[in-house]
Scaffold this motif. Structure first.
Motif, PDB file in Angstrom:
ATOM      1  N   LYS A  68      27.393  42.283  38.613  1.00 37.97           N
ATOM      2  CA  LYS A  68      27.913  43.410  39.395  1.00 37.97           C
ATOM      3  C   LYS A  68      29.091  44.038  38.656  1.00 37.97           C
ATOM      4  CE  LYS A  68      26.584  41.441  43.851  1.00 37.97           C
ATOM      5  NZ  LYS A  68      26.003  40.173  43.438  1.00 37.97           N
ATOM      6  N   ASP A  69      29.377  45.277  38.977  1.00 37.38           N
ATOM      7  CA  ASP A  69      30.440  46.018  38.301  1.00 37.38           C
ATOM      8  C   ASP A  69      31.800  45.328  38.363  1.00 37.38           C
ATOM      9  OD1 ASP A  69      28.691  47.991  37.545  1.00 37.38           O
ATOM     10  OD2 ASP A  69      29.260  49.380  39.151  1.00 37.38           O
ATOM     11  N   LYS A  70      32.126  44.702  39.496  1.00 33.71           N
ATOM     12  CA  LYS A  70      33.462  44.134  39.692  1.00 33.71           C
ATOM     13  C   LYS A  70      33.677  42.793  38.987  1.00 33.71           C
ATOM     14  CE  LYS A  70      32.337  41.746  43.962  1.00 33.71           C
ATOM     15  NZ  LYS A  70      32.779  41.356  45.271  1.00 33.71           N
ATOM     16  N   GLU A  71      32.614  42.210  38.454  1.00 36.98           N
ATOM     17  CA  GLU A  71      32.722  40.887  37.852  1.00 36.98           C
ATOM     18  C   GLU A  71      33.409  40.937  36.486  1.00 36.98           C
ATOM     19  OE1 GLU A  71      28.810  39.076  37.840  1.00 36.98           O
ATOM     20  OE2 GLU A  71      28.548  39.537  39.964  1.00 36.98           O
ATOM     21  N   TYR A  72      34.255  39.947  36.255  1.00 40.21           N
ATOM     22  CA  TYR A  72      34.865  39.762  34.938  1.00 40.21           C
ATOM     23  C   TYR A  72      33.916  38.862  34.165  1.00 40.21           C
ATOM     24  CZ  TYR A  72      38.352  39.120  31.319  1.00 40.21           C
ATOM     25  OH  TYR A  72      39.017  39.115  30.122  1.00 40.21           O
ATOM     26  N   VAL A  73      33.471  39.312  32.989  1.00 38.14           N
ATOM     27  CA  VAL A  73      32.384  38.639  32.285  1.00 38.14           C
ATOM     28  C   VAL A  73      32.839  38.056  30.953  1.00 38.14           C
ATOM     29  CG1 VAL A  73      30.071  38.924  31.304  1.00 38.14           C
ATOM     30  CG2 VAL A  73      30.692  40.169  33.395  1.00 38.14           C
ATOM     31  N   PHE A  74      32.606  36.753  30.810  1.00 36.89           N
ATOM     32  CA  PHE A  74      32.754  36.036  29.545  1.00 36.89           C
ATOM     33  C   PHE A  74      31.340  35.853  28.987  1.00 36.89           C
ATOM     34  CE2 PHE A  74      36.452  34.462  31.860  1.00 36.89           C
ATOM     35  CZ  PHE A  74      37.428  34.291  30.889  1.00 36.89           C
ATOM     36  N   VAL A  75      31.105  36.279  27.771  1.00 34.84           N
ATOM     37  CA  VAL A  75      29.822  36.011  27.124  1.00 34.84           C
ATOM     38  C   VAL A  75      30.053  35.011  26.013  1.00 34.84           C
ATOM     39  CG1 VAL A  75      27.927  36.977  25.742  1.00 34.84           C
ATOM     40  CG2 VAL A  75      28.796  38.244  27.715  1.00 34.84           C
ATOM     41  N   LEU A  76      29.289  33.924  26.034  1.00 35.89           N
ATOM     42  CA  LEU A  76      29.379  32.929  24.972  1.00 35.89           C
ATOM     43  C   LEU A  76      28.690  33.491  23.743  1.00 35.89           C
ATOM     44  CD1 LEU A  76      29.914  31.307  27.618  1.00 35.89           C
ATOM     45  CD2 LEU A  76      29.028  29.340  26.392  1.00 35.89           C
ATOM     46  N   ALA A  77      29.417  33.550  22.650  1.00 30.04           N
ATOM     47  CA  ALA A  77      28.897  34.165  21.433  1.00 30.04           C
ATOM     48  C   ALA A  77      29.528  33.499  20.219  1.00 30.04           C
ATOM     49  CB  ALA A  77      29.216  35.666  21.422  1.00 30.04           C
ATOM     50  N   ILE A 107      25.343  32.670  29.165  1.00 27.52           N
ATOM     51  CA  ILE A 107      24.799  31.903  28.052  1.00 27.52           C
ATOM     52  C   ILE A 107      23.451  32.537  27.720  1.00 27.52           C
ATOM     53  CG2 ILE A 107      23.985  29.666  27.210  1.00 27.52           C
ATOM     54  CD1 ILE A 107      25.749  28.356  29.401  1.00 27.52           C
ATOM     55  N   GLY A 108      23.348  33.091  26.537  1.00 23.62           N
ATOM     56  CA  GLY A 108      22.114  33.751  26.142  1.00 23.62           C
ATOM     57  C   GLY A 108      21.003  32.766  25.820  1.00 23.62           C
ATOM     58  N   GLY A 109      19.888  33.303  25.399  1.00 24.07           N
ATOM     59  CA  GLY A 109      18.749  32.485  25.020  1.00 24.07           C
ATOM     60  C   GLY A 109      18.896  31.947  23.608  1.00 24.07           C
ATOM     61  N   SER A 110      17.811  31.419  23.088  1.00 22.16           N
ATOM     62  CA  SER A 110      17.850  30.766  21.780  1.00 22.16           C
ATOM     63  C   SER A 110      18.170  31.734  20.643  1.00 22.16           C
ATOM     64  CB  SER A 110      16.531  30.048  21.505  1.00 22.16           C
ATOM     65  OG  SER A 110      15.459  30.967  21.550  1.00 22.16           O
ATOM     66  N   PRO A 115      23.085  43.026  22.155  1.00 23.66           N
ATOM     67  CA  PRO A 115      24.335  43.795  22.057  1.00 23.66           C
ATOM     68  C   PRO A 115      24.761  44.453  23.376  1.00 23.66           C
ATOM     69  CG  PRO A 115      22.995  44.185  20.121  1.00 23.66           C
ATOM     70  CD  PRO A 115      22.156  43.358  21.067  1.00 23.66           C
ATOM     71  N   SER A 116      23.798  44.842  24.223  1.00 21.66           N
ATOM     72  CA  SER A 116      24.144  45.458  25.515  1.00 21.66           C
ATOM     73  C   SER A 116      24.893  44.475  26.413  1.00 21.66           C
ATOM     74  CB  SER A 116      22.884  45.966  26.222  1.00 21.66           C
ATOM     75  OG  SER A 116      22.004  44.886  26.525  1.00 21.66           O
ATOM     76  N   VAL A 117      24.556  43.208  26.336  1.00 18.65           N
ATOM     77  CA  VAL A 117      25.246  42.178  27.119  1.00 18.65           C
ATOM     78  C   VAL A 117      26.654  41.976  26.555  1.00 18.65           C
ATOM     79  CG1 VAL A 117      25.226  39.750  27.834  1.00 18.65           C
ATOM     80  CG2 VAL A 117      23.081  41.046  27.756  1.00 18.65           C
ATOM     81  N   ASN A 118      26.764  41.919  25.242  1.00 14.91           N
ATOM     82  CA  ASN A 118      28.080  41.757  24.613  1.00 14.91           C
ATOM     83  C   ASN A 118      28.984  42.944  24.926  1.00 14.91           C
ATOM     84  OD1 ASN A 118      27.049  39.393  23.607  1.00 14.91           O
ATOM     85  ND2 ASN A 118      26.846  40.131  21.512  1.00 14.91           N
ATOM     86  N   GLN A 119      28.405  44.142  25.009  1.00 17.34           N
ATOM     87  CA  GLN A 119      29.211  45.329  25.339  1.00 17.34           C
ATOM     88  C   GLN A 119      29.698  45.281  26.778  1.00 17.34           C
ATOM     89  OE1 GLN A 119      26.520  48.496  24.287  1.00 17.34           O
ATOM     90  NE2 GLN A 119      26.993  48.345  22.109  1.00 17.34           N
ATOM     91  N   ARG A 120      28.919  44.689  27.679  1.00 16.36           N
ATOM     92  CA  ARG A 120      29.316  44.579  29.083  1.00 16.36           C
ATOM     93  C   ARG A 120      30.428  43.535  29.263  1.00 16.36           C
ATOM     94  NH1 ARG A 120      31.597  43.568  32.879  1.00 16.36           N
ATOM     95  NH2 ARG A 120      30.962  43.579  35.060  1.00 16.36           N
ATOM     96  N   ALA A 121      30.502  42.600  28.335  1.00 16.52           N
ATOM     97  CA  ALA A 121      31.482  41.520  28.448  1.00 16.52           C
ATOM     98  C   ALA A 121      32.901  42.068  28.458  1.00 16.52           C
ATOM     99  CB  ALA A 121      31.322  40.558  27.270  1.00 16.52           C
ATOM    100  N   ASN A 122      33.746  41.416  29.234  1.00 16.23           N
ATOM    101  CA  ASN A 122      35.175  41.682  29.141  1.00 16.23           C
ATOM    102  C   ASN A 122      35.752  40.943  27.949  1.00 16.23           C
ATOM    103  OD1 ASN A 122      34.468  41.723  32.286  1.00 16.23           O
ATOM    104  ND2 ASN A 122      36.107  43.180  31.849  1.00 16.23           N
TER     105      ASN A 122
END
Length: 159
Positions: A68-77, A107-110, A115-122
């Motif tokens: 959701k828009d309000k979520e603060y997102v950490f992407v493991l990378a 946590i992404g797949g294998s 890149p769209s997920v990484n761009q959404r990340a805070n």
């Protein structure tokens, strides 16, 4: 506070499920915690660069549909910033203080995350240079989230 982990694929190993369930139970004292599994994209063993991008894009769409828009997102990378347990604890504490009560870890797949997920990340976060199976990473991440709360209350658990 709401903490969510979005992850690609189903968890099959019972010993990992048991460990995650234990830390989830412990976390319930501090936050609403849940794990959302999105379907992994079936792909052959050997993929072209184009096929890899297509797989990541499809998985990325599934991941983004759960944020959701309000979520603060950490992407493991792999290219994320490494943190100590204390630094992650401080960051989670500061997010709560500044009104970010919905925190999501991805946590992404294998193949990693699109890149769209990484761009959404805070923020992008790395757990070091080791390569770990993403199923095992669920357990490690869940424990580190629990550890963060224990650090923030001054518990001896962290020692």
């Amino acid at each position: 506070m709401n903490i969510k982990i979005i992850t690609v694929g189903k968890l099959k190993e019972q010993f990992l499920k048991d460990g995650i369930a234990e830390y989830a139970k412990r976390l319930s004292k501090f936050a609403k915690f849940n794990i959302i599994e999105v379907q992994d994209e079936k792909a052959p063993e050997q993929l072209s660069e184009t096929q890899m991008q297509q797989v990541m894009a499809k998985e990325g769409e599934r991941i983004l549909s759960k944020i959701k828009d309000k979520e603060y997102v950490f992407v493991l990378a792999i290219k994320g910033k490494e943190r100590t347990s204390e630094a992650l604890a401080h960051e989670i504490d500061q997010l709560a203080v500044t009104g970010h009560s919905d925190i999501t870890f991805v946590i992404g797949g294998s193949l990693g995350t699109d890149p769209s997920v990484n761009q959404r990340a805070n923020t992008l976060i790395s757990f070091g240079k080791f390569t770990l199976p993403h199923q095992l990473m669920r357990l490690v991440l869940t424990e580190q989230i629990y550890r963060s709360f224990m650090i923030n209350i001054g518990s001896p658990y962290h020692k």
